[in-house]
Design a protein around this motif. Sequence first.
Motif, PDB file in Angstrom:
ATOM      1  N   PRO A  68       0.571  -1.282   0.049  1.00 52.36           N
ATOM      2  CA  PRO A  68      -0.158   0.049   0.015  1.00 52.36           C
ATOM      3  C   PRO A  68       0.820   1.138   0.136  1.00 52.36           C
ATOM      4  CG  PRO A  68      -0.810  -1.494   1.763  1.00 52.36           C
ATOM      5  CD  PRO A  68       0.575  -1.971   0.988  1.00 52.36           C
ATOM      6  N   ARG A  69       0.135   2.362  -0.749  1.00 55.28           N
ATOM      7  CA  ARG A  69       1.216   3.515  -0.690  1.00 55.28           C
ATOM      8  C   ARG A  69       1.259   4.144   0.675  1.00 55.28           C
ATOM      9  NH1 ARG A  69      -1.732   8.035  -0.678  1.00 55.28           N
ATOM     10  NH2 ARG A  69      -3.635   7.911  -1.268  1.00 55.28           N
ATOM     11  N   ARG A  70       2.484   4.936   0.866  1.00 55.44           N
ATOM     12  CA  ARG A  70       2.499   5.581   1.987  1.00 55.44           C
ATOM     13  C   ARG A  70       1.602   6.758   2.399  1.00 55.44           C
ATOM     14  NH1 ARG A  70       8.690   5.476   3.886  1.00 55.44           N
ATOM     15  NH2 ARG A  70       9.434   3.889   2.784  1.00 55.44           N
ATOM     16  N   GLY A  71       1.159   6.901   3.600  1.00 56.73           N
ATOM     17  CA  GLY A  71       0.417   8.093   3.979  1.00 56.73           C
ATOM     18  C   GLY A  71      -0.961   7.545   4.052  1.00 56.73           C
ATOM     19  N   SER A  76      -7.704   2.346   5.574  1.00 52.86           N
ATOM     20  CA  SER A  76      -7.078   2.135   3.984  1.00 52.86           C
ATOM     21  C   SER A  76      -5.791   1.506   3.817  1.00 52.86           C
ATOM     22  CB  SER A  76      -6.774   3.816   3.606  1.00 52.86           C
ATOM     23  OG  SER A  76      -8.189   4.406   3.847  1.00 52.86           O
ATOM     24  N   TYR A  77      -5.021   1.533   4.651  1.00 49.26           N
ATOM     25  CA  TYR A  77      -3.723   0.513   4.456  1.00 49.26           C
ATOM     26  C   TYR A  77      -4.193  -0.680   4.464  1.00 49.26           C
ATOM     27  CZ  TYR A  77       0.701  -1.481   5.250  1.00 49.26           C
ATOM     28  OH  TYR A  77       1.886  -2.610   5.482  1.00 49.26           O
ATOM     29  N   PHE A  78      -4.941  -1.124   5.502  1.00 47.25           N
ATOM     30  CA  PHE A  78      -5.386  -2.741   5.336  1.00 47.25           C
ATOM     31  C   PHE A  78      -6.227  -2.994   4.670  1.00 47.25           C
ATOM     32  CE2 PHE A  78      -3.107  -2.304   9.642  1.00 47.25           C
ATOM     33  CZ  PHE A  78      -2.069  -3.421   9.632  1.00 47.25           C
ATOM     34  N   SER A  79      -7.231  -2.402   4.155  1.00 44.54           N
ATOM     35  CA  SER A  79      -8.099  -2.564   3.156  1.00 44.54           C
ATOM     36  C   SER A  79      -7.510  -2.778   1.695  1.00 44.54           C
ATOM     37  CB  SER A  79      -9.071  -1.342   2.924  1.00 44.54           C
ATOM     38  OG  SER A  79     -10.008  -1.366   1.877  1.00 44.54           O
ATOM     39  N   PHE A  84      -4.607  -7.788  -2.147  1.00 45.42           N
ATOM     40  CA  PHE A  84      -3.632  -8.415  -2.893  1.00 45.42           C
ATOM     41  C   PHE A  84      -2.744  -9.434  -2.100  1.00 45.42           C
ATOM     42  CE2 PHE A  84      -1.777  -4.328  -1.950  1.00 45.42           C
ATOM     43  CZ  PHE A  84      -0.445  -4.568  -1.201  1.00 45.42           C
ATOM     44  N   ASN A  85      -2.607  -9.088  -0.769  1.00 44.29           N
ATOM     45  CA  ASN A  85      -1.673  -9.939  -0.019  1.00 44.29           C
ATOM     46  C   ASN A  85      -1.583 -11.345   0.036  1.00 44.29           C
ATOM     47  OD1 ASN A  85       0.625  -9.391   1.583  1.00 44.29           O
ATOM     48  ND2 ASN A  85      -0.421  -9.960   3.417  1.00 44.29           N
ATOM     49  N   SER A  86      -2.848 -12.127   0.064  1.00 41.71           N
ATOM     50  CA  SER A  86      -2.679 -13.680  -0.018  1.00 41.71           C
ATOM     51  C   SER A  86      -2.881 -14.155  -1.665  1.00 41.71           C
ATOM     52  CB  SER A  86      -3.955 -13.896   0.750  1.00 41.71           C
ATOM     53  OG  SER A  86      -5.024 -13.606   0.031  1.00 41.71           O
TER      54      SER A  86
END
Length: 173
Positions: A68-71, A76-79, A84-86
């Motif tokens: 996930p992009r910074r900031g 929003s980060y975890f969403s 895509f993570n898995s």
Amino acid sequence: MLIFAAVNVIIMVALAWLKAAPSNPGALQVTARPLMTPIERQTILFIETAMPGTRVHAQVSMGALLQPRRGLDRSSYFSTLNRFNSKRVDFIVEDRATGRVLLIVELDDKTHDARADAARDHMTARAGYVTVRLPAGCRPTAQNVRERIAHALQTHPEISRLPAGGSRQTRIN
């Protein structure tokens, strides 16, 4: 009061049991699974032949390719991460000298959903990756894999320039 204490004891015992269960590898019911199917093993050879001087990796986690992009706020980060993570991509082609990912190669089959594939390709493209899709119904051959990779290199000339030398081109045989 006695009921409350008994319930607490039961909950604590259950939590302790659940916490201890994963640390006992003998309790896990698992078997080995091949990393690649026979068609994937064949396809990786075609990719390696089409792009000599590169390194090809199979079954790469999208979490190794994207972040996930910074900031972003925590939600929003975890969403974003959960989108895509898995998931995995079939193959990545990497520049041996720099480690730069040159291509993502996906071997589609009849179970692939075109809309979901397009969404994945859009997500990886936003991160700067180019995806080559080997379509379902067209068994991969050395020739059609080479042609699809050549098309990607023509469409995206920045891929074929290896950063180390600036003017060298990845050869397509």
